[in-house]
Write a protein that holds these residues in place. Sequence first.
Motif: not given
Lengths: 315, 315
Positions: A207-215
């Motif tokens: 319910x708090x969404x999603x994080x997309x990380x990229x290095x």
Amino acid sequence: MSLVIIGTVAFDALETPFGKTDKIVGGAATYIGLSASYSVKPVKIVAVVGDDFPQSDILLLQEHGVDTEGLQIKEGEKSFFWSGKYSNDLNSRETLVTELNVLADFDPVLPDSYQDCKYLMLGNLSPQVQRLVIQRLVNRPKLIVMDTMNFWMDIALEELKTTIEMVDVLSINDEEARQLSGEHSLVKAANVIMAMGPKYLIIKKGEHGALLFHRKGNTNHVFYAPALPLEEVFDPTGAGDTFAGGFIGHLAATDDISFENMKRAVVHGSAMASFCVEKFGTERLLNLSQEEIEAREQLFADLVAVQPAMAVAQG
Amino acid sequence: MSLVIIGTVAFDALETPFGKTDKIVGGAATYIGLSASYSVKPVKIVAVVGDDFPQSDILLLQEHGVDTEGLQIKEGEKSFFWSGKYSNDLNSRETLVTELNVLADFDPVLPDSYQDCKYLMLGNLSPQVQRLVIQRLVNRPKLIVMDTMNFWMDIALEELKTTIEMVDVLSINDEEARQLSGEHSLVKAANVIMAMGPKYLIIKKGEHGALLFHRKGNTNHVFYAPALPLEEVFDPTGAGDTFAGGFIGHLAATDDISFENMKRAVVHGSAMASFCVEKFGTERLLNLSQEEIEAREQLFADLVAVQPAMAVAQG
């Protein structure tokens, strides 16, 4: 832009505060395939069922553009079955029954027609089986996205890490990211996990969404897609898989794996997942229109939109 | 655009996984006042301390543009003191000591110079004391923002509801919203709470950001400001108050209470809170530059920014 998906096609029996179902069609490959089919066709699935699986449901998948040539039907065997009961706030669930059946010795055979795979989605399965699929593709796909769960971290961590090393994007939830990395801070967890191999990491926060990380080199990029605040979540089953299907479906359709396009893929996946939870099982995914999907994506955009001030007086 | 803040000015002793402090200056009005002072000056506070409160700390507040005419100093009495210890993941805290001292019979006296109040921030205090401040203002302020906590829901629910009915914006966290409304879904909770009086509701979700709800006629508006994914949260004390101070400070500085500007105020408040947690207590709030604040706000904007696709091929 051929898209191949491996995962389960199975029966689920669900109990939520709003009701319960008999055995209905579920499984990661089912949700991923249906969700992706709204972006790109065909969606080629690799999965296994028993001869108890209704032909009508296979036809239903095919009608949605799912290529079932890689769906093995084991005579005299039964399909994977999972039954679960959700807590009143839907934040936790109890597994009532797990019958592996055909999944116990699943050998993922790839039809020749799947060898053009450019986008590969590894739905949640044992990391050994996921790895076999990568190894059986003659050419490495342009992008490999992998979903997994805490279960494999508990019982097959080294196998899991070997597979994770081979993929481009890993998709897990926040608790799994913490478990896999040993870090509580999701930023630190992301750094640890990307050092294991994947250049991209999606952390799903429900319910708090999603994080997309990229290095990229020494620079970390991060994108936050909130979840839509919903009045009612009816059944969360398959939401993560539906998200993944929308994500890779969008990438395969646009054939663009830039970080900027991955953000759009995350928003599209979030929109698809927000439909999934509105009804039991796959029901809501069977009859969506492009207009509904675009309208939902617009709600996501509106949710975070801030107009710049024309002239802000500062004291 | 006169801004008046009521709340505690107090001593805290904090213990986090990263260290512990002796008695340091804390309290809702301190955090709110310092945070708001970066947007607007003066910030007029109404609070009470004992004669144990250092004159140097009052001077420090004044140097930041905090008007302390409404700060009562009780001779022979001691300041409010709270001591707490955070869990290793900082998600929960245990109260070790609460000494009400001067707060036990706090009578919020408003200096005449505060009667021009246009923006009123009711920091967390008993709802009776919060209400007294509203009643003692000859003219109703343009905007009243109220913070509260579960403690008052437990012991003074009817008093609390009476005060809530009188304010424009209520700011609480997600668990408090659920407790106050009896609804688990935050969308339903927001509807119940806005029906109690406030036209705006802010639900703070800590590391998951904040939601701003607004009901206008039969239409509900919602805005989602994510929190910045932080590598390290050092000390969460005062983050909610710092958010509130940034929020009302921005509104008072711009004198614009449109929903669009409230969104900007939420982002500004979130940026201020993200500084607060970087060091113990108010330390990080004492020496911020406008450049740092603007750069932080840009990070929040970048975090959710999605560029529209130039041409998206749909399969």
